[in-house]
Structure formats: structure tokens, C-alpha cells
Design a protein around this motif. Structure first.
Motif, short mmCIF file in Angstrom:
data_model
loop_
_atom_site.label_atom_id
_atom_site.label_comp_id
_atom_site.label_asym_id
_atom_site.label_seq_id
_atom_site.Cartn_x
_atom_site.Cartn_y
_atom_site.Cartn_z
N PHE A 185 0.82 -1.22 0.00
CA PHE A 185 0.00 0.00 0.00
C PHE A 185 0.85 1.27 0.00
O PHE A 185 0.94 1.98 -1.01
N VAL A 186 1.51 1.57 1.12
CA VAL A 186 2.26 2.83 1.26
C VAL A 186 3.46 2.86 0.31
O VAL A 186 3.71 3.88 -0.36
N GLY A 187 4.22 1.77 0.25
CA GLY A 187 5.40 1.75 -0.59
C GLY A 187 5.08 2.00 -2.05
O GLY A 187 5.80 2.73 -2.74
N ASN A 188 3.99 1.43 -2.53
CA ASN A 188 3.63 1.64 -3.93
C ASN A 188 3.08 3.04 -4.18
O ASN A 188 3.12 3.54 -5.31
N MET A 189 2.59 3.70 -3.13
CA MET A 189 2.24 5.11 -3.25
C MET A 189 3.50 5.94 -3.49
O MET A 189 3.50 6.89 -4.29
N VAL A 190 4.60 5.57 -2.80
CA VAL A 190 5.88 6.26 -3.00
C VAL A 190 6.34 6.12 -4.44
O VAL A 190 6.78 7.09 -5.07
N GLN A 191 6.23 4.91 -4.97
CA GLN A 191 6.71 4.66 -6.34
C GLN A 191 5.90 5.46 -7.37
O GLN A 191 6.48 6.10 -8.25
N SER A 192 4.59 5.42 -7.27
CA SER A 192 3.77 6.16 -8.25
C SER A 192 3.93 7.66 -8.07
O SER A 192 3.88 8.42 -9.04
N ASN A 193 4.16 8.10 -6.81
CA ASN A 193 4.40 9.52 -6.55
C ASN A 193 5.67 9.98 -7.24
O ASN A 193 5.73 11.06 -7.85
N ALA A 194 6.72 9.16 -7.16
CA ALA A 194 7.99 9.51 -7.78
C ALA A 194 7.88 9.57 -9.30
O ALA A 194 8.46 10.45 -9.95
N ILE A 195 7.13 8.63 -9.88
CA ILE A 195 6.91 8.66 -11.32
C ILE A 195 6.21 9.95 -11.73
O ILE A 195 6.58 10.62 -12.70
N THR A 196 5.20 10.32 -10.96
CA THR A 196 4.42 11.53 -11.26
C THR A 196 5.29 12.78 -11.20
O THR A 196 5.23 13.64 -12.09
N VAL A 197 6.09 12.89 -10.14
CA VAL A 197 6.98 14.05 -10.00
C VAL A 197 7.93 14.14 -11.18
O VAL A 197 8.14 15.21 -11.76
N ALA A 198 8.52 12.99 -11.55
CA ALA A 198 9.48 12.97 -12.65
C ALA A 198 8.83 13.36 -13.98
O ALA A 198 9.40 14.13 -14.76
N MET A 199 7.65 12.84 -14.23
CA MET A 199 6.95 13.15 -15.48
C MET A 199 6.50 14.61 -15.52
O MET A 199 6.53 15.25 -16.57
N ASN A 200 6.08 15.12 -14.38
CA ASN A 200 5.71 16.53 -14.31
C ASN A 200 6.89 17.43 -14.69
O ASN A 200 6.74 18.42 -15.43
N GLU A 201 8.06 17.10 -14.15
CA GLU A 201 9.25 17.89 -14.45
C GLU A 201 9.64 17.75 -15.92
O GLU A 201 10.10 18.70 -16.55
N ALA A 202 9.46 16.54 -16.46
CA ALA A 202 9.89 16.28 -17.83
C ALA A 202 9.06 17.02 -18.86
O ALA A 202 9.59 17.54 -19.86
N ILE A 203 7.74 17.12 -18.62
CA ILE A 203 6.87 17.74 -19.62
C ILE A 203 6.34 19.10 -19.19
O ILE A 203 5.65 19.77 -19.95
N GLY A 204 6.66 19.50 -17.94
CA GLY A 204 6.23 20.81 -17.46
C GLY A 204 4.75 20.90 -17.19
O GLY A 204 4.16 21.98 -17.25
N ASN A 205 4.13 19.77 -16.88
CA ASN A 205 2.69 19.76 -16.60
C ASN A 205 2.48 19.38 -15.14
O ASN A 205 2.91 18.32 -14.70
N HIS A 206 1.80 20.24 -14.39
CA HIS A 206 1.59 19.98 -12.96
C HIS A 206 0.11 19.91 -12.59
O HIS A 206 -0.26 20.17 -11.46
N SER A 207 -0.75 19.57 -13.54
CA SER A 207 -2.19 19.54 -13.28
C SER A 207 -2.59 18.23 -12.61
O SER A 207 -1.98 17.17 -12.84
N GLN A 208 -3.62 18.29 -11.76
CA GLN A 208 -4.11 17.10 -11.09
C GLN A 208 -4.72 16.12 -12.09
O GLN A 208 -4.67 14.90 -11.88
N PHE A 209 -5.31 16.65 -13.16
CA PHE A 209 -5.89 15.78 -14.17
C PHE A 209 -4.81 14.88 -14.79
O PHE A 209 -5.01 13.68 -14.99
#
Length: 448
Positions: free
Chosen positions: A160-184
Motif C-alpha cells: 500500500f504505502v510503498g507503492n504510493m511512494v513509487q507512483s508519486n515519484a513517477i508523477t513528480v518525474a513526469m511533471n518535471e519532464a513535460i512541465g505539466n503539474h495539473s491534477q488531471f
């Protein structure tokens, strides 16, 4: 959310202080002595046994040592290697990496013991093989309640918690890569990850090990090459940076001033905590993968398991740390994986940001698969097959939620549940030291 984050920080300041230092380093030192410094004398043999299955046709049924290790490394090599190293440096200074090295050295003896016990006490139900701390705590120590406590802790910590960390890290990295920070975008990405995790997870350990065996070597090699390019471009700073890491671990002046106790304390705490999150030695997670390996003697898989810690921490974590420090990315004011991304952006130019985002996507994705499986083994231990569908649905939900929550809160919560896993597992390793030594002696006598 701020209140919860602060609460977990206070809990972790205790759990990851002297308590965890004693449990992890003390146990690693104890096992190192009991096994005659096995990580120094037999690491080379571990490498031979790891890669031997690649050069011969497998005649026996089951999963070979390499695939079991690939599944283990798929869980080990994840955000701990990228985001974890960066946060360790940001919070504990460069000296935290030194303590990562120390914990990984002793951790090799610890993970050898875990893998051996997982083989000794594994069980077979139909065509499926299961093993791990819950089994060797129950059948080795004879403690059902402690086995149950571990099983519950790992389900929450990794599934549960550990996999939240993993998906959170993917999201942060992708946000930085494409410059998109929207919740959608975050929700969409979370759903996308959960969908593909579900496709592979429902195929069981055979599908996971096959996927890991194909993907892990490629992704690790690409990351290593990218890191080495940056080190080559900053070759004149490599030796000074290594000196800084060592000096910062023992000198408050080198670490940037401040009170000696506070500076060194943070370096030790974050170095060990993030090191554990990365290589998982002592945490009791990777034995679930090593248990399914088809080997002639339990110690053979123990030697292979040591290779996983070496690759994870000594190679990949060190490369990440060097990139972050060489480029001064840890001074950028960013968080978690964004720090590592900044380091690669400074080192490789515009190519660096998407490069690390892609690496992190595969690192974290394979870790999610490994951790989801480890948690599933313990769900079966507690509830049987009937608990698996409900567990899988919660895992997939947590993956989506992880893409939406604050990064500090997720990391602090992960540290707490990791500690709750470590304690019963370490007690089992200490209580079963005689069995570990006996198994090792029979290997030395009969299989060499």
C-alpha cells in the motif's frame, strides 16, 4: 496533511535513531562475524552463480537464480536509488551516502541470511512456492503472532504505502519532464500505471519474473551508462566528491557546520533509512523472491542475494549520489526525484530530464510489481487465496492515490512502516543464527 506529516516525522526520529542503528548495523555486524565476512570472501562466487543460468539451458522446472534475483532487484532498484538518494543528501548531507555504504556492506550478510532462511522454510502449495519472513518466523521461531505482525506490516509498508511512494515519484518525474503539474494529468498517469501493473500482476510470479528478467538488466545498464557519461565530463571532481562524502560523515565542518550531534545524527539516520529503502537488506521483502528460486542448496541463493545489494547500493546508488553532488543539484531547493532529474539535466543538458524520467518510470514500475507480489504472498499467508482480489484492488487504488498526495508525507509514512517490518524480521535472523550457520557449513562441506 501537515499534522500527519509532522506526526510521522516524530515517530521516525525515534525509530530511525539508535533503535534502527542497533537493529540493522548490529545484526549485520553480528552475521558478518558469524559467517566469516562472507561478503568479502564469497561475493565473487555470488556473481558467478548469478549469471551462470544465462549461459546454459535450464533443465529443471521453476525459476532460476537469475530470474529470482531479477525479481528481487526489480523491487530493490526503484525510487530509493533516485529519489531516496537525493532526499538522503538533501536532509543528511553528503555524509549520508557514507552511511549508505556502511549499511550495504553489513546488509550483504543480512540479506544472505534472509535468502537462506527463505529457502530453508519455504512451502509448496500445488504448483506454487511461497516463502519469506512470515514463514521462517512461524516455522523457525515458532511464533505465529510475530509472523502475523510482520505479514500485516509488509502488506501496508510495501503493497500500500510503498507503492504510493513509487507512483508519486513517477508523477513528480513526469511533471518535471513535460512541465505539466495539473491534477488531471496526475490522475491519468496514476490510472495508466495501475492498469499495466494489473495486467502483469494478475499473471503471478512467473509473469513478473519473466518481465523483470527482460527489463531490469536493460534499464540498469542504460542508467549506469548515463551516469558514467556525467562522471566522465566531471572527471576532475570525482575524487574530491568521494572525499567530501567520507569527510562529511565524520566531520561537522565538512558537512556544512552546525552542532556535531545534530549533523552526524541526520547523516546516519537518512543514510541508513534511505539505504534500507533502496537495497531492502534486513527489511524482509526480497526473501519472497529468493524463496521461489530452484537451487540445489539454500546458500547458493544466499550468495546470489548479496549481488543484489551490491548492484543496488554500491553501484547504482553511488552513481546517483555522484551525479547529484557533482552538479550541485542537492542545492537546487527541489525535492526527491526532482533533485536527481536536475542533476542529470545539468550533466546531460536538455536530454537529462526526459532520460531520468524514463529511467524512473521503469525503475518504479518494476518495483511496484515486486512489492505488490511480496505483499500478496503475505495476504495468502494470513487469509489464503480469498484475500487476494481485495488486496489487489487496494494496491491499484494506492497507486492512483500516490500520484496525488504530497511527497513529504508519503516518504515519512513509508519510513514508519518499513521500521515495523524490520523489527520482527531482525528478531528472526538473530533467533535463527544457528540455523543460518549450520546451512552455510553444509554448503561449504558438500557443495564446494
Amino acid at each position: 496533511m501537515e499534522f500527519l506529516t509532522t506526526t510521522f516525522e516524530q515517530i521516525n526520529s525515534f525509530l530511525w535513531g539508535p533503535v534502527m542503528l542497533l537493529f540493522l548495523l548490529g545484526t549485520g555486524l553480528w552475521l558478518t562475524i558469524q559467517l566469516g565476512f562472507i561478503q568479502v570472501r564469497f561475493l565473487g562466487e555470488g556473481f558467478k552463480r548469478t549469471f551462470a543460468p544465462l549461459f546454459k539451458k535450464q533443465e529443471e522446472d521453476g525459476i532460476n537464480s537469475f530470474k529470482a534475483l531479477a525479481t528481487s532487484i526489480s523491487a530493490q532498484v526503484g525510487t530509493g536509488n533516485l529519489a531516496g538518494v537525493a532526499t538522503a543528501i538533501a536532509a543528511g548531507g553528503p555524509g549520508a551516502i557514507f552511511w549508505m555504504w556502511i549499511s550495504s556492506f553489513f546488509g550483504m550478510a543480512t540479506i544472505f541470511a534472509e535468502a537462506v532462511l527463505s529457502q530453508v522454510y519455504k512451502v509448496k502449495k500445488g504448483d506454487q512456492v511461497y516463502g519469506g519472513p512470515a514463514y521462517y518466523i512461524r516455522d523457525g521461531l515458532g511464533s505465529r503472532w510475530l509472523a502475523g505482525f510482520f505479514a500485516i506490516a509488509i502488506i501496508f509498508a510495501l503493497g500500500f504505502v510503498g507503492n504510493m511512494v513509487q507512483s508519486n515519484a513517477i508523477t513528480v518525474a513526469m511533471n518535471e519532464a513535460i512541465g505539466n503539474h495539473s491534477q488531471f494529468f496526475n490522475v491519468t498517469l496514476g490510472l495508466f500505471i495501475a492498469f499495466f501493473v494489473g495486467l502483469i500482476l494478475f499473471g503471478g510470479i512467473s509473469r513478473i519474473s519473466t518481465f523483470a528478467g527482460n527489463v531490469v538488466p536493460v534499464m540498469a545498464l542504460l542508467y549506469i551508462i548515463g551516469s558514467l557519461v556525467i562522471l566522465f565530463l566531471h572527471a576532475d571532481q570525482v575524487i574530491p566528491t568521494l572525499k567530501l562524502i567520507v569527510q562529511s560523515a565524520i566531520s561537522p565542518e565538512a558537512a556544512g557546520g552546525g552542532v556535531l550531534g545534530a549533523t552526524i545524527k541526520e547523516a546516519v539516520r537518512y543514510g541508513i533509512a534511505r539505504g534500507l529503502f533502496s537495497n531492502e537488506a534486513g527489511m524482509g521483502s526480497t526473501p519472497h523472491a529468493h524463496a521461489v528460486a530452484n537451487v540445489k542448496h539454500p546458500a547458493q541463493q544466499g550468495l546470489v542475494a548479496m549481488v543484489g545489494v551490491f548492484i543496488d547500493t554500491v553501484v547504482i546508488c553511488t552513481l546517483t549520489a555522484m551525479v547529484v553532488l557533482l552538479t550541485d543539484a542537492h542545492k537546487s531547493g527541489l525535492e526527491a526525484s526532482a533533485i536527481t532529474q536536475e542533476g542529470f539535466a545539468r550533466g546531460l543538458g536538455s536530454f537529462g530530464t526526459p532520460f531520468i524520467a524514463i529511467c524512473l518510470l521503469f525503475f518504479a514500475f518494476t518495483t511496484i510489481l515486486g512489492w505488490a507480489y511480496f505483499g500478496e504472498v503475505n495476504v495468502k499467508f494470513l487469509f489464503g487465496e480469498k484475500g487476494v482480489p481485495f488486496y489487489r484492488s487496494i494496491v491499484l487504488t494506492c497507486i492512483v492515490l500516490g500520484a496525488l498526495v504530497q511527497v513529504d508525507f508519503v516518504w515519512e509514512m513509508a519510513d514508519t512502516f518499513n521500521a515495523l517490518m524490520v523489527i520482527p524480521n531482525i528478531l528472526a535472523l538473530l533467533g535463527l543464527t544457528k540455523m543460518i550457520k549450520k546451512t552455510w557449513k553444509t554448503y561449504l562441506h558438500d557443495f564446494r
